[in-house]
Write an enzyme that holds these catalytic residues in place. Structure first.
Site, mmCIF file in Angstrom:
data_model
loop_
_atom_site.group_PDB
_atom_site.id
_atom_site.type_symbol
_atom_site.label_atom_id
_atom_site.label_comp_id
_atom_site.label_asym_id
_atom_site.label_seq_id
_atom_site.Cartn_x
_atom_site.Cartn_y
_atom_site.Cartn_z
ATOM 1 N N GLU A 43 1.367 -1.455 -0.302
ATOM 2 C CA GLU A 43 0.116 0.066 0.591
ATOM 3 C C GLU A 43 0.816 1.390 -0.318
ATOM 4 O OE1 GLU A 43 -2.621 0.521 3.602
ATOM 5 O OE2 GLU A 43 -2.605 2.068 3.403
ATOM 6 N N ARG A 47 1.560 10.015 1.165
ATOM 7 C CA ARG A 47 1.921 10.865 2.504
ATOM 8 C C ARG A 47 3.222 12.019 1.474
ATOM 9 N NH1 ARG A 47 2.366 8.893 8.135
ATOM 10 N NH2 ARG A 47 -0.050 7.751 8.247
ATOM 11 N N LYS A 131 -10.757 -0.489 7.372
ATOM 12 C CA LYS A 131 -9.748 -0.420 7.272
ATOM 13 C C LYS A 131 -9.984 -0.137 9.147
ATOM 14 C CE LYS A 131 -6.008 2.745 7.975
ATOM 15 N NZ LYS A 131 -4.801 3.955 6.719
HETATM 16 O O1 LIG Z 1 -1.543 7.020 6.005
HETATM 17 C C1 LIG Z 1 -2.645 6.666 6.122
HETATM 18 O O2 LIG Z 1 -3.132 6.696 5.506
HETATM 19 C C2 LIG Z 1 -2.344 6.082 7.292
HETATM 20 O O3 LIG Z 1 -3.783 5.794 7.250
HETATM 21 C C3 LIG Z 1 -1.516 5.903 7.838
HETATM 22 C C4 LIG Z 1 -0.614 4.572 8.277
HETATM 23 O O4 LIG Z 1 -2.294 3.361 8.572
HETATM 24 C C5 LIG Z 1 -0.583 3.806 9.070
HETATM 25 O O5 LIG Z 1 0.715 5.052 9.562
HETATM 26 C C6 LIG Z 1 0.026 2.775 9.584
HETATM 27 O O6 LIG Z 1 0.561 2.729 10.941
HETATM 28 P P1 LIG Z 1 1.967 2.253 11.756
HETATM 29 O O7 LIG Z 1 2.257 0.998 11.536
HETATM 30 O O8 LIG Z 1 1.283 2.776 13.331
HETATM 31 O O9 LIG Z 1 3.079 3.039 11.057
#
Ligand SMILES: O=C(O)C(=O)C[C@H](O)[C@H](O)COP(=O)(O)O
Length: 213
Positions: A43, A47, A131
């Site tokens: 995925e 960002r 999600k």
């Molecule tokens: O950017 C997005 O659309 C998100 O939804 C955030 C990510 O899903 C999380 O950053 C993953 O979480 P971590 O594994 O804790 O880093």
């Protein structure tokens, strides 16, 4: 691949690496590292400004990798990532316009939910795979179990705070289709070009999934 097949592939692997890369080159290197670790799934989030180029490059050059787009928050982004070749769309929250645009393209969409009301809104839009985000903050596996109980048809992809230490607690819950997480593809490893380390962490995660499935 039909939309249902894409979700089946995610369910098969049970693990969705959430990737932040600066552009096409990092995206391709990272996809190679994931494949070498036994996980042909990514995925790639929007960002970074280069996220879209990375999706396009992986979709074009690494057709075996099931590439999706993350952090999709507008209908225009849905159009852009589908054009780039994304096979599924992940959003941090539930947006009617994002969901309807993805459905218009026939591409599976996983909106983020954190409450029963949001799950019901997803069901109203015809979405049954969501999600859970941010999974650890809303209460982790116990919260997922309680939220899932009234919604027998809904499948969850808990994301946010999932790690090698706790993925088993999520994967043993029946409503969990897969877990999402960034620990095996941390941005600092990507930026340092630590592709072997990413492959090693990915292979470890794949083994943990097998042990807990
Ligand atoms: O950017 C997005 O659309 C998100 O939804 C955030 C990510 O899903 C999380 O950053 C993953 O979480 P971590 O594994 O804790 O880093």
């Amino acid at each position: 691949m039909s939309p249902g097949d894409t979700l089946k592939t995610l369910e098969h692997h049970r693990l969705v690496p959430v990737v932040v890369v600066d552009g096409a080159e990092q995206g391709l290197r990272l996809a190679e590292a994931l494949v070498a670790g036994g996980l042909p799934v990514a995925e790639i989030t929007l960002r970074t400004a280069g996220g879209l180029d990375a999706i396009r490059a992986v979709a074009r050059d690494q057709a075996d990798v099931v590439v999706g787009a993350g952090t999709v928050v507008t209908a225009a982004q849905v159009d852009a990532v589908v054009d780039a070749g994304a096979r599924y769309i992940v959003s941090p929250g539930l947006s009617r316009s994002v969901v309807e645009r993805a459905q218009h393209h026939g591409v599976p969409v996983l909106p983020g939910v954190a409450t029963p009301t949001e799950i019901m809104a997803a069901l109203d839009l015809g979405v049954e795979t969501v999600k859970l985000f941010p999974a650890s903050v809303v209460g982790g596996p116990a919260a997922l179990k309680a939220l899932a109980a009234p919604f027998g048809t809904v499948r969850f992809v808990p994301t946010g705070g999932v790690s090698a230490a706790n993925l088993g607690e999520y994967l043993t819950l029946a409503p969990v289709l897969a877990v999402g997480g960034s620990w095996m593809v941390a941005k600092r490893l990507v930026d340092a070009g630590e592709w072997d380390q990413i492959t090693r962490l990915t292979a470890e995660a794949v083994d943990l999934v097998k042990e807990n499935s």
